[in-house]
Write an enzyme that holds these catalytic residues in place. Structure first.
Site, PDB file in Angstrom:
ATOM      1  CG  ASP A 105      56.646  64.694  25.842  1.00 52.05           C
ATOM      2  OD1 ASP A 105      56.478  64.433  24.636  1.00 52.05           O
ATOM      3  OD2 ASP A 105      55.844  64.383  26.726  1.00 52.05           O
ATOM      4  CG  ASP A 207      53.031  64.713  21.544  1.00 53.71           C
ATOM      5  OD1 ASP A 207      52.443  64.161  22.490  1.00 53.71           O
ATOM      6  OD2 ASP A 207      52.486  65.567  20.822  1.00 53.71           O
ATOM      7  CD  GLU A 249      50.851  60.252  22.309  1.00 52.51           C
ATOM      8  OE1 GLU A 249      49.848  60.377  23.015  1.00 52.51           O
ATOM      9  OE2 GLU A 249      51.265  61.160  21.564  1.00 52.51           O
ATOM     10  CG  HIS A 323      50.049  63.738  29.855  1.00 50.67           C
ATOM     11  ND1 HIS A 323      50.756  62.701  29.280  1.00 50.67           N
ATOM     12  CD2 HIS A 323      49.805  64.624  28.859  1.00 50.67           C
ATOM     13  CE1 HIS A 323      50.944  62.975  28.001  1.00 50.67           C
ATOM     14  NE2 HIS A 323      50.377  64.132  27.718  1.00 50.67           N
ATOM     15  CG  ASP A 324      47.224  62.671  26.797  1.00 49.58           C
ATOM     16  OD1 ASP A 324      47.243  63.853  27.183  1.00 49.58           O
ATOM     17  OD2 ASP A 324      47.962  62.227  25.897  1.00 49.58           O
TER      18      ASP A 324
HETATM   19  O1  TEU Z   1      48.368  63.094  22.699  1.00 46.46           O
HETATM   20  C1  TEU Z   1      47.914  62.522  21.494  1.00 46.46           C
HETATM   21  C2  TEU Z   1      46.489  62.506  21.300  1.00 46.46           C
HETATM   22  O2  TEU Z   1      46.068  62.131  20.225  1.00 46.46           O
HETATM   23  C3  TEU Z   1      45.569  62.961  22.378  1.00 46.46           C
HETATM   24  O3  TEU Z   1      44.865  64.059  21.942  1.00 46.46           O
HETATM   25  C4  TEU Z   1      44.670  61.862  22.711  1.00 46.46           C
HETATM   26  O4  TEU Z   1      43.922  61.473  21.597  1.00 46.46           O
HETATM   27  C5  TEU Z   1      43.671  62.253  23.725  1.00 46.46           C
HETATM   28  O5  TEU Z   1      44.313  62.937  24.748  1.00 46.46           O
HETATM   29  C6  TEU Z   1      42.990  61.036  24.303  1.00 46.46           C
HETATM   30  O6  TEU Z   1      43.478  60.654  25.501  1.00 46.46           O
HETATM   31  C7  TEU Z   1      49.567  63.793  22.698  1.00 46.46           C
HETATM   32  C8  TEU Z   1      49.846  64.316  24.090  1.00 46.46           C
HETATM   33  O7  TEU Z   1      50.058  63.235  24.957  1.00 46.46           O
HETATM   34  C9  TEU Z   1      48.708  65.197  24.516  1.00 46.46           C
HETATM   35  O8  TEU Z   1      48.819  65.628  25.844  1.00 46.46           O
HETATM   36  C10 TEU Z   1      48.682  66.373  23.568  1.00 46.46           C
HETATM   37  O9  TEU Z   1      47.574  67.185  23.827  1.00 46.46           O
HETATM   38  C11 TEU Z   1      48.638  65.925  22.114  1.00 46.46           C
HETATM   39  O10 TEU Z   1      49.544  64.878  21.809  1.00 46.46           O
HETATM   40  C12 TEU Z   1      49.039  67.075  21.218  1.00 46.46           C
HETATM   41  O11 TEU Z   1      50.395  67.333  21.400  1.00 46.46           O
END
Ligand code: TEU
Ligand code: CA
Length: 555
Positions: A105, A207, A249, A323-324
Site C-alpha cells: 500500500d 491510497d 484508489e 477494509h473501508d
Molecule cells: O480511504 C480513502 C477515503 O476517502 C476513505 O476515508 C473513505 O472515504 C471512507 O473510508 C469511506 O469508506 C483511504 C484508505 O483506504 C483508508 O483506510 C484511509 O483511512 C484513508 O485513505 C486515509 O489514508
C-alpha cells in the site's frame, strides 16, 4: 509442484486474482492481540489453496496507528507490532514460493504528524522539510484560509504556533498532507518506492492517489490540475520497465476519466478502483451512515458503464469489499438464511466480468458485518469522527449505531475467523477489536470442511479464470439491464460464449435470453443443486441462485 507465475501473452495481473490483507486483523503470531507479518506467513497456504496470485497488503510501515497504518511515520521501516524488515523479506520469499506476489500500500497523499519530516517542518520554517507540507497564513480575520472540513471530522486547516501558520490535513490533524508541488518531496517518494520495488515487491495499491494533484487555493482536491503530471513522473521514475501491478484508489474516477489513469498511451497506472457502485448503495439523504439503498438496476448500469469504457483500452478492478467497506454479503446479499448462497452469487457475478478481481480477507468464507452494540466496541477513527459530529447535531445514539453497523469501517476489521475457538483462531488473547459473535458458526475450518462451502466455490471460480482465456479476454455484454432481480451478462471470445447469471433476491426469478434457448453447453459453476446443462428459456432461478454456463465448451 511449482506454481506458474508468468503467463505467456498477457501481464500476470490480468490473469491473477488478488487478495487484500488487513494485517492488524488477519493473524496474530505472538499473542499480543494484533495481527502481524509472521501471522500472515503462517497462513499463506490458505491463500495458495484459494488460488490467489497476489496479495494487496494494507500498510505495514512504522506508524502511530491513529488510522491503522494509513498514517506513516517512517516509510522505510515496518511497524514494530507487525514485525521487522526481515519478517517482511521472509514474507516476500515465502509468498513467492507459493506463486504469490506482495503488493504494498502506497500512502503518499499524507504522512503521520509523527514523521520526522513533519516534526522538522512544524518546528521551523527554515528547513527543506517545511516545504514538504501545505502551509497558509491566517486570513484577514485571523482564521484559517477557508472552512474546509477534514474527512474524519473537524477543520482541515490546523494552526501551528511555532511557525505561525496553518497546515492542511485532508483526513485529519494527525495526517498532514504532503506537498506534491515540491520537487524534493516527490523525489523522496520516488526513492522510497524504488527501495521497496528493488526489494522484490509485486507493485503498489496507491491510497487516495486522485488527491495528490490538488490545488488548495482553487479548493480543488480530487483529480486536481497537477494529478496526471505527477503520476506520469512517478511512472518514469519508478515503474517504467518493471513487471509490477499498480492500482489507484480513486473515489473520484468516473468511466469517462478512468482512461486518463490506465489508458495504454498514458504510462500512468494499470488500473484504478472504481467506487461508483459502492456509493450508489449509500443513502442519498442521510449519506453513508443512513440506510442501505442498494438498487440492482443502478448497480448493473454502473458496472456496465465501466466495462464499456475500458473494453478495449485500460483495465477494470473488480471488487465488492475492502477494509473501508461493510461486508458484501450484508450489504448486497442476505447474511442470514441465504448467507452462503448469496455470498457465492455475489462473487460469481463480480469475478466473471472483465478485469482483475480482488477478494477481501474473510469474504471467501462469507464473513458478515460486525453488529456492534456499544460505542466501546468501535476502533475506527472515521467512525469516532462521525459519532462526534452526529452527537453534536443531536442524532440519537441508536441512530448513529444503526448507521455505523450499516456502513462503518469496523465491519470489515473484526478478526479473521479461522476456527471456532474463543478468539476465532486469530489470537489466543483478547484481540484489539472484538471477534464477530458468529465466529463459532462462520469460520475457515468449518467452511472448508463443507463441500458446499463458500471457500470451495471461490476456489473453483478462481480456477476458471486460469483455465479459460475467455474470462480474461472475452468481450462483455449486459443482458436484461432493467430486470430488478437478475444480473446476467454474456462474455464472448472467438466462437465461445459464457453466460453468467445471478438472482439478487430471496424470491424466485426468471431469466429470458431467447437467443440462447436450445444451445448446447455446460454448467461451469453453480451455487445450487440440480442446475441442468441444457438451457431452456426462460430459465427459472431459485433465490440467490447463480451459475456460469459455457456454450461450445470445446471451442
Ligand atoms: O480511504 C480513502 C477515503 O476517502 C476513505 O476515508 C473513505 O472515504 C471512507 O473510508 C469511506 O469508506 C483511504 C484508505 O483506504 C483508508 O483506510 C484511509 O483511512 C484513508 O485513505 C486515509 O489514508
Ligand atoms: Ca501480534
Amino acid at each position: 509442484m511449482s506454481t506458474e507465475i508468468h503467463s505467456n501473452s498477457q501481464p500476470w495481473w490480468k490473469t491473477a486474482t488478488g487478495y487484500q490483507i488487513y494485517p492488524r486483523s488477519f493473524c496474530d503470531s505472538n499473542s499480543d492481540g494484533i495481527g502481524d507479518l509472521k501471522g500472515i506467513v503462517s497462513k499463506l497456504d490458505h491463500l495458495k489453496d484459494l488460488g490467489i496470485g497476489f496479495v494487496w497488503l494494507s500498510p505495514v510501515y512504522a506508524s502511530p496507528m491513529r488510522d491503522n497504518g494509513y498514517d506513516i511515520s517512517n516509510y522505510r521501516d515496518i511497524a514494530s507490532e507487525f514485525g521487522t524488515l526481515d519478517d517482511f523479506q521472509e514474507l516476500i520469499v515465502a509468498a513467492k514460493d507459493r506463486g504469490i506476489r506482495i503488493v504494498m500500500d502506497l500512502v503518499v497523499n499524507h504522512c503521520s504528524d509523527e514523521h520526522e519530516w513533519f516534526r522538522k517542518a512544524s518546528a521551523s520554517t527554515d528547513c527543506a522539510e517545511h516545504e514538504y507540507f501545505y502551509w497558509r497564513a491566517q486570513n484577514e480575520d485571523g482564521g484559517p484560509p477557508d472552512d474546509q472540513r477534514a474527512e474524519f471530522g473537524g477543520p482541515a486547516w490546523i494552526w501551528v504556533e511555532a511557525v505561525g501558520k496553518y497546515y492542511y490535513g485532508h483526513f485529519g490533524p494527525q495526517q498532514p498532507d504532503l506537498n506534491w508541488q515540491n520537487p524534493e518531496l516527490r523525489q523522496e517518494v520516488y526513492d522510497m518506492m524504488n527501495w521497496w520495488l528493488d526489494m522484490g515487491i509485486g507493485g503498489f495499491r496507491m491510497d487516495v492517489i486522485d488527491l495528490i494533484g490538488k490545488d488548495l487555493d482553487a479548493r480543488c482536491y480530487a483529480e486536481g490540475p497537477y494529478l496526471h503530471g505527477f503520476i506520469k513522473e512517478m511512472h518514469q521514475n519508478c515503474l517504467a520497465g518493471r513487471d509490477v501491478l499498480t492500482v489507484g484508489e480513486t473515489w473520484s474516477a468516473r468511466p469517462h476519466t478512468a482512461l486518463n489513469y490506465c489508458g495504454a498511451d498514458r504510462h500512468e497506472l494499470d488500473m484504478v478502483f472504481n467506487f461508483n457502485h459502492v456509493e450508489a448503495a449509500w443513502d442519498p439523504v442521510n449519506g453513508r451512515f443512513g440506510q442501505n439503498c442498494f438498487d440492482l438496476v443502478r448497480h448493473k448500469s454502473i458496472l456496465n458503464d465501466w466495462q464499456i469504457a475500458l473494453a478495449h483500452d485500460g483495465w477494470n478492478s473488480l471488487y465488492l469489499s475492502n477494509h473501508d467497506l461493510p461486508r458484501p454479503v450484508s450489504t448486497f446479499g442476505d447474511d442470514t438464511t441465504y448467507r452462503k448462497r448469496s455470498a457465492k452469487m455475489l462473487a460469481l457475478t463480480m469475478h466473471l466480468m472483465k478485469g482483475t478481481p480482488y477478494v477481501y480477507q474473510g469474504e471467501e468464507i462469507g464473513m458478515t458485518n460486525a453488529n456492534f452494540t456499544s460505542l466501546e466496541q468501535f476502533r475506527d477513527i472515521e467512525t469516532f469522527g462521525q459519532y462526534r459530529e452526529q452527537t453534536e447535531a443531536g442524532v440519537p445514539f441508536d441512530a448513529f449505531l444503526a448507521g455505523a453497523n450499516v456502513n462503518g469501517r469496523d465491519n470489515a476489521r473484526t478478526p479473521m475467523q479461522w476456527d471456532g475457538s474463543e478468539f476465532a483462531g486469530f489470537s489466543d488473547v483478547t484481540p484489539w477489536i472484538d471477534v464477530n459473535d458468529n465466529a463459532h458458526e462462520i469460520n475457515v475450518v468449518m467452511d472448508r470442511e463443507d463441500a458446499n462451502g463458500v471457500f470451495e466455490f471461490y476456489h473453483r471460480m478462481i480456477q476458471l479464470r486460469k483455465d479459460l482465456p475467455l474470462v480474461t479476454k472475452g468481450s462483455f455484454r449486459l443482458l436484461c439491464p432493467d430486470d430488478p432481480q437478475v444480473f446476467a451478462y454474456l462474455r464472448e471470445l472467438d466462437d465461445q460464449q459464457m453466460l453468467v447469471v445471478g438472482n439478487f433476491t430471496s424470491d424466485a426469478a426468471e431469466l429470458d435470453a431467447p437467443e440462447l434457448s436450445g444451445l448446447s453447453g455446460k454448467v461451469l459453476l453453480s451455487n445450487i443443486e440440480g442446475r441442468m446443462d441444457n438451457l431452456e428459456m426462460p430459465a427459472k432461478l431459485a433465490p440467490y441462485e447463480a451459475f456460469a454456463w459455457l456454450q461450445n465448451p470445446e471451442g
